[in-house]
Write a protein that holds these residues in place. Structure first.
Motif, PDB file in Angstrom:
ATOM      1  N   UNK A  47       0.828  -1.204   0.000  1.00 59.40           N
ATOM      2  CA  UNK A  47       0.000   0.000   0.000  1.00 59.40           C
ATOM      3  C   UNK A  47       0.866   1.259   0.000  1.00 59.40           C
ATOM      4  N   UNK A  48       1.948   1.248   0.767  1.00 58.29           N
ATOM      5  CA  UNK A  48       2.856   2.397   0.775  1.00 58.29           C
ATOM      6  C   UNK A  48       3.548   2.561  -0.571  1.00 58.29           C
ATOM      7  N   UNK A  49       3.896   1.457  -1.215  1.00 56.06           N
ATOM      8  CA  UNK A  49       4.520   1.511  -2.538  1.00 56.06           C
ATOM      9  C   UNK A  49       3.543   2.108  -3.554  1.00 56.06           C
ATOM     10  N   UNK A  53       4.005   5.563  -5.746  1.00 56.34           N
ATOM     11  CA  UNK A  53       3.960   5.591  -7.205  1.00 56.34           C
ATOM     12  C   UNK A  53       2.889   6.571  -7.676  1.00 56.34           C
ATOM     13  N   UNK A  54       1.730   6.571  -7.023  1.00 56.15           N
ATOM     14  CA  UNK A  54       0.657   7.483  -7.416  1.00 56.15           C
ATOM     15  C   UNK A  54       1.064   8.930  -7.196  1.00 56.15           C
ATOM     16  N   UNK A  55       1.749   9.210  -6.119  1.00 56.05           N
ATOM     17  CA  UNK A  55       2.189  10.577  -5.848  1.00 56.05           C
ATOM     18  C   UNK A  55       3.205  11.025  -6.887  1.00 56.05           C
ATOM     19  N   UNK A  59       2.640  14.146  -9.923  1.00 59.56           N
ATOM     20  CA  UNK A  59       3.478  15.339  -9.902  1.00 59.56           C
ATOM     21  C   UNK A  59       4.431  15.416 -11.086  1.00 59.56           C
ATOM     22  N   UNK A  60       4.206  14.652 -12.133  1.00 58.56           N
ATOM     23  CA  UNK A  60       5.158  14.633 -13.231  1.00 58.56           C
ATOM     24  C   UNK A  60       4.921  15.804 -14.179  1.00 58.56           C
ATOM     25  N   UNK A  83      -3.952  13.665 -14.352  1.00 55.63           N
ATOM     26  CA  UNK A  83      -4.886  12.538 -14.419  1.00 55.63           C
ATOM     27  C   UNK A  83      -4.518  11.501 -13.360  1.00 55.63           C
ATOM     28  N   UNK A  84      -5.512  10.849 -12.776  1.00 53.03           N
ATOM     29  CA  UNK A  84      -5.192   9.803 -11.801  1.00 53.03           C
ATOM     30  C   UNK A  84      -4.503   8.632 -12.476  1.00 53.03           C
TER      31      UNK A  84
END
Length: 87
Positions: A47-49, A53-55, A59-60, A83-84
């Motif tokens: 879950x932390x990984x 990755x989503x964060x 922010x890219x 986008x999510x």
């Protein structure tokens, strides 16, 4: 899969390991508790990984450099993708 799910599994495993003194034929409650704690730890790490990755994906920034064929000037475009992430 959330962080809370992993923490709940760790808590249930700890209860089975150290708080319950009950014997079932063919099942060791302490081993079941340890298995649940290890599963909760793996779940928590995953879950932390995924959160990391989503964060990073949200922010890219992308910089695109193109050249105008008529004026021969460079055009800089900076794009931000909000986008999510696709799961």
């Amino acid at each position: 899969m959330t962080i809370a799910g992993g923490i709940v599994l760790i808590m249930i495993g700890a209860i089975f390991t150290w708080a319950i003194e009950f014997n079932l034929a063919g099942l060791d409650i302490n081993v079941l508790g340890v298995i649940l704690m290890i599963g909760g730890l793996v779940w928590l790490m995953f879950a932390l990984y995924r959160m990391n990755v989503a964060r990073r994906t949200l922010a890219s920034n992308t910089t695109v450099v193109t050249e105008d064929p008529v004026t021969h000037q460079r055009i800089y475009e900076e794009r931000r993708y909000d986008d999510p992430p696709v799961v």
